[in-house]
Scaffold this active site. Structure first.
Site, short mmCIF file in Angstrom:
data_model
loop_
_atom_site.label_atom_id
_atom_site.label_comp_id
_atom_site.label_asym_id
_atom_site.label_seq_id
_atom_site.Cartn_x
_atom_site.Cartn_y
_atom_site.Cartn_z
N VAL A 267 20.68 98.12 40.05
CA VAL A 267 22.24 98.82 40.26
C VAL A 267 22.83 97.89 38.79
O VAL A 267 23.56 98.60 37.97
CB VAL A 267 23.09 98.19 41.37
CG1 VAL A 267 24.28 98.22 41.07
CG2 VAL A 267 22.42 98.99 42.54
N ALA A 268 22.22 96.80 38.73
CA ALA A 268 22.66 95.94 37.55
C ALA A 268 22.26 96.80 36.11
O ALA A 268 22.93 96.78 35.12
CB ALA A 268 22.12 94.70 37.73
N ILE A 270 21.41 99.78 35.72
CA ILE A 270 21.73 101.41 35.19
C ILE A 270 23.07 101.49 34.90
O ILE A 270 24.12 100.95 35.67
CB ILE A 270 21.51 102.32 36.41
CG1 ILE A 270 19.84 102.38 36.64
CG2 ILE A 270 21.87 103.72 36.11
CD1 ILE A 270 19.57 102.98 37.84
N ASP A 314 34.38 132.34 7.39
CA ASP A 314 34.69 133.77 7.04
C ASP A 314 35.93 133.55 6.14
O ASP A 314 36.38 132.65 5.99
CB ASP A 314 35.15 134.51 8.19
CG ASP A 314 35.30 135.96 7.92
OD1 ASP A 314 34.53 136.54 7.05
OD2 ASP A 314 36.21 136.50 8.49
N ASP A 631 36.90 134.95 12.97
CA ASP A 631 38.00 135.42 13.54
C ASP A 631 37.69 136.94 14.22
O ASP A 631 38.00 137.25 15.34
CB ASP A 631 39.26 135.71 12.74
CG ASP A 631 39.08 136.41 11.50
OD1 ASP A 631 37.80 136.79 11.36
OD2 ASP A 631 39.99 136.52 10.65
N ASP A 635 32.02 138.06 13.34
CA ASP A 635 31.56 136.45 13.65
C ASP A 635 31.26 136.03 14.70
O ASP A 635 30.47 134.88 14.80
CB ASP A 635 32.94 135.74 13.07
CG ASP A 635 33.65 136.23 11.90
OD1 ASP A 635 32.87 136.48 11.01
OD2 ASP A 635 34.68 136.37 11.53
N ASN A 697 25.29 95.04 30.74
CA ASN A 697 24.25 95.43 31.69
C ASN A 697 23.01 94.53 31.23
O ASN A 697 22.21 94.00 32.22
CB ASN A 697 23.91 96.88 31.62
CG ASN A 697 24.70 97.85 32.21
OD1 ASN A 697 25.90 98.11 31.90
ND2 ASN A 697 24.31 98.18 33.58
N ASN A 725 30.21 96.94 36.89
CA ASN A 725 29.97 98.14 36.10
C ASN A 725 30.98 99.32 36.10
O ASN A 725 31.08 99.75 35.16
CB ASN A 725 28.75 98.64 36.72
CG ASN A 725 27.47 97.78 35.99
OD1 ASN A 725 27.69 96.69 35.57
ND2 ASN A 725 26.16 97.92 36.45
N THR A 728 35.48 96.81 36.53
CA THR A 728 35.90 95.82 35.46
C THR A 728 35.74 96.16 34.10
O THR A 728 36.30 96.13 33.09
CB THR A 728 35.27 94.39 35.82
OG1 THR A 728 35.81 94.19 37.20
CG2 THR A 728 35.96 93.24 34.95
N ASP A 729 34.36 96.78 34.03
CA ASP A 729 33.71 97.05 32.84
C ASP A 729 34.39 98.42 32.32
O ASP A 729 34.79 98.77 31.10
CB ASP A 729 32.28 97.11 32.67
CG ASP A 729 31.65 95.84 32.69
OD1 ASP A 729 32.33 94.92 32.45
OD2 ASP A 729 30.50 95.91 32.82
#
Length: 879
Positions: A267-268, A270, A314, A631, A635, A697, A725, A728-729
């Site tokens: 968890v920390a 990833i 074009d 346009d 194209d 991380n 993660n 706060t981050d």
């Protein structure tokens, strides 16, 4: 001639229709099965990092960590919803093509004229064409009466093509033949009759649809880098987790405890918030682009344009106005410039020396009066109701008819000479229409004074051959060889400037002349008009900005080589080594030859849709990241094949818009430069928050590793790490995503196509800062544990607070990779300052509010420990 030898007067028999429908099918474009909304939503969860997070959520739930499982699942679902909303409408190109097909068609069957649904047209049908009709299929022209068809959707040429029966050259590329009409094109003037040869997917329009269907969507550079980053991070992190957990078991720890430790470490490791923050930052970039009159249909489009090395554009309607204007007028050795662009009455008449003509000479007024009288176009004086009028100018008027004739009417408006007034002054008696053999048009008119005149306009060499006199300073005299040479020289000079030149002459007639079968002789030459589809003024500076940014602009047009060259020169697209080639020359090149020369070619002229697609593919094979603007329908395949397709919002067709990733609401080439800058800024900001998130991380991982090596209890619980993660981050990271641009962002060359996202030492900076964050966090845990006499909750709370505070101070360092950003004005990104304060507030809420303490396993920190936390976090910033 068509292979279907149908009687041109009786048409097909109704008995033949069922068999032909069975053989050839309906006259429809294949729309494809399309992608369902559910499929698009499910695709959002196929990313490798997302799958790993879902597995982590299931494991957490199995271990009883319900809060962790719910938090991870929530962020994954949020990310999926954001991606789904943006991508829901990205695959509708073929449906838009289908809408371009004519809804009905007039055919001759059993000797009768019938109006039938266009889908019921079959090969061999005789179709009647009139002004305003959309051609229902491809076929040969049998009869033409001043028939002109607007083929700009297929060829890119702004001038309607005159169609003649049986005049085409079989050796010509079919799309340029004058005896052939194409599905989806529009009849501008005249009438005609055609025999249907191709229907449905066999038409030129159908081939374009087929080309678009064969093009596979590729990941953009950003998607590729982030996908690779996610896989590398997860592989590395899982390996570390397994090793650390295994070492714990070997050391004698309980298997269940070490498994929980491994999950905590995963968890920390990833960066759960990374996919969501990338999506949110790109979405915010999209919102800013709307303010710059650009609609982004795919989130990653802005970033991709930021690293584009080539912009293929074009000419008609993109680099030019797609509004023909009179640029020059020549009368007996004197040349006058006409200013102003677009369909407005704003413009002035200026001599070559720059002198403004406040009152026009009589010969200039006469030239404009003849041009307005000998003219079948109209201008609606009601203001345009275009929904994009806020961008196109609300003073523009709505034109009807041939664009060249419209240009003459607009020039007349600038001189206060209006069509309605002239038609009252000179009442038309008879018209001798234009055709490609005569190359001229004449009208016989009667003035209010009862005088009868013949007014003629046409190709300069043809009109000049019919003239015996010339009007010189309000006097009529015999034309001389010197006069003819001067006129032809002026004609050639205008031609080299990409001007389409028309000559004007007149003759006073008597009643007896009206019976003359050929009154177009013995004319008096009056002057020349040079008409052009002018370059957009803002496109000139935009092209130069492209060069200064290391981007090569390339013109791809269906227009003639000389016209394309002149426009490119006026735009400043040509260097001394630039090459210009035509579609026919491309056909004579092998794939390797084209790839070898592609980087030296600035202009491609007389190209077909297949050429455009081949050009874009060659540029990509040479290692370029290609942007393609367009346009028309012609194209669309190249727009879809390009790394980023850009369509025009005002003049663009639905087909091109649906094939594109980005739409310019104002059709302004300069808006592309703004998009380039925005793309570069967003990429730089993504690097900023990746530096921030991954450093954090790494700090969390190393914190767990150091503690494991020391044989101490877990310093952080999974729910605490997830809070750091995702919450706060996350807020400061998003604020970094909208950091203001650095000053030199548009003076740098584009990033390399394969440039690693950790280039320029970013990886080293991440590891270095992660080590510092981990060391101060471990120090806080150990010191507090000793100070509190092994109060594990107190020690974990101190480590939790130190980790967050050190990260919140570090976020300001991430604002630039080049300078000491702690001294940046904190109010230049007020969102970053506010998000940091909010994150710190949430930290103190989790620590000091009793409701949150049991959820996050925290306790209130006493004063001494709080000072320790702030001191260690500040020490990390100082180091």
């Amino acid at each position: 001639m068509s292979m279907y030898q149908t009687d041109p007067y009786k048409g097909l028999s109704s008995r033949e229709i069922p068999l032909k429908k069975k053989l050839f099918g309906e006259n429809r474009l294949e729309q494809g099965s399309g992608v369902s909304a559910m499929t698009i939503f499910i695709n959002q969860f196929k990313d490798f990092m997302i799958l790993v997070l879902l597995c982590a959520s299931l494991i957490s739930a199995y271990l009883g960590e319900i809060a962790d499982a719910l938090a991870i699942s929530a962020i994954v679902i949020l990310n999926g919803i954001l991606g789904f909303v943006q991508e829901y409408r990205t695959e509708r190109s073929l449906q838009a093509l289908h809408k371009l097909a004519a809804p009905t068609a007039k055919v001759i069957r059993d000797g009768r004229i019938l109006t039938i649904p266009a889908c019921d047209v079959v090969p061999g049908d005789i179709v009647l064409l009139e002004s305003g009709d959309r051609v229902p299929a491809d076929g040969n022209i049998l009869v033409s009466e001043n028939l002109k068809i607007d083929e700009s959707l297929l060829t890119g040429e702004s001038v309607p093509v005159e169609k003649m029966a049986g005049t085409g050259n079989e050796s010509q590329i079919k799309i340029h033949r004058k005896d052939y009409a194409f599905m989806g094109t529009l009849v501008v003037t005249g009438r005609g009759k055609m025999i249907v040869e191709k229907i449905g997917m066999d038409t030129q329009m159908g081939k374009i649809a087929g080309m678009m269907g064969d093009i596979e969507d590729e990941q953009t550079p950003l998607q590729k880098r982030l996908d690779l980053l996610g896989k590398q991070l997860i592989t590395l992190c899982l390996a570390i987790c397994a090793i650390v957990a295994l070492l714990g078991v070997i050391r004698g720890e309980e298997i269940y405890d070490m498994f929980l430790f491994g999950v905590s470490l995963a968890v920390a490791a990833i960066p759960e918030g990374l996919p969501a923050i990338v999506t949110v930052v790109l979405t915010l970039g999209v919102q800013r682009m709307i303010q710059k009159k650009v609609i982004i249909r795919r989130l990653s489009a802005v970033e991709t344009l930021g690293c584009a090395t080539v912009i293929c554009s074009d000419k008609t309607g993109t680099l030019t106005e797609n509004r023909m204007n009179v640029r020059k007028m020549y009368m007996g050795k004197e040349t006058i410039m006409v200013t102003g662009t677009g369909y407005t009455n704003e413009g002035e008449f200026v001599t070559l020396e720059g002198k403004l003509l406040k009152s026009l000479p009589k010969e200039v007024k006469k030239l404009l009066e003849i041009g307005v009288s000998c003219n079948n176009a109209r201008i609606n004086r009601e203001k345009s109701k275009n929904i994009f009028s806020a961008f196109s100018g609300d003073r523009e008027f709505v034109p009807y008819g041939d664009p060249t004739e419209v240009a003459i009417l607009v020039a007349g408006l600038k001189a206060k000479i209006e069509k309605d007034y002239i038609d009252q002054e000179y009442v038309r008696i008879k018209e001798i229409p234009f055709d490609s053999d005569r190359k001229r048009m004449s009208v016989i008119v009667k003035s209010k004074k009862g005088e009868i005149f013949l007014f003629t306009k046409g190709a300069p060499d043809i009109v000049l051959s019919l003239c015996e006199n010339i009007e010189d300073k309000d006097k009529i005299r015999c034309i001389t060889k010197r006069d003819e040479k001067d006129i032809l020289t002026a004609n050639e000079d205008m031609g080299r400037e990409a001007l389409r030149v028309l000559a004007f002459a007149y003759k006073k007639l008597s009643i007896n002349n009206l019976q003359d079968l050929n009154p177009e002789k013995g004319l008096t030459f009056l002057g020349l008009m040079g008409i052009i589809d002018p370059p957009r003024p803002e496109a000139v500076s935009a092209v130069q900005k492209c060069f200064s940014s290391g981007i090569r602009p390339v013109m791809i047009t269906g227009d003639h080589k000389s016209t394309a060259w002149a426009i490119a020169r006026e735009l400043g697209m040509l260097t001394k080594d630039s090459k210009i080639i035509t579609g026919q020359e491309i056909d004579n090149m092998s794939e390797n030859e084209l790839i070898k020369q592609i980087d030296d070619i600035a202009v491609f002229a007389r190209v077909t849709p297949r050429h455009k697609l081949r050009i874009v593919k060659a540029l990509k094979k040479k290692g370029n990241i290609v942007a393609m603007t367009g346009d028309g329908v012609n194209d669309a395949p190249a727009v879809k094949e390009a790394d980023i397709g850009i369509s025009m919002g005002i003049n663009g067709t639905d087909v091109t818009k649906e094939a594109s990733a980005m739409i310019l609401m104002d059709d302004n080439f300069a808006s592309i430069v703004a998009a380039v800058e925005e793309g570069r800024v967003i990429y730089e900001n993504i690097r900023k928050f990746i530096r921030y998130l991954l450093s954090c991380n790494v700090g969390e991982i190393l914190t767990m590793v150091w503690i494991s090596i020391l044989g101490l209890p877990l310093p952080l619980l999974p729910i605490q790490i997830l809070w750091v993660n995702l919450v706060t981050d996350g807020l400061p990271a998003m604020a970094l995503g909208i950091d203001p641009p650095e000053k030199d962002v548009m003076n740098r060359n584009p990033r390399g196509k394969d440039e690693n996202i950790f280039s320029q030492g970013l990886g080293k900076k991440i590891i270095y800062r992660g080590i510092i964050i981990s060391l101060v966090t471990v120090a806080a845990f150990i010191i507090t544990n000793i100070y509190s006499q092994s109060n594990l909750k107190m020690a974990r709370t101190a480590a939790f607070a130190t980790l967050i505070m050190s990260q919140l101070l570090f976020v300001f360092e991430c604002r630039s990779e080049k300078a000491d950003t702690y001294w940046y004005n904190p109010f230049s990104n007020i969102y970053l300052t506010l998000s940091t304060i909010l994150s710190a507030g949430m930290l103190f809420a989790v620590i000091y509010i009793p409701f949150f303490q049991p959820i996050f396993q925290t306790v209130a920190l006493e004063k001494n420990i709080l000072f320790l936390v702030l001191g260690l976090a500040g020490l990390g910033a100082v180091i």
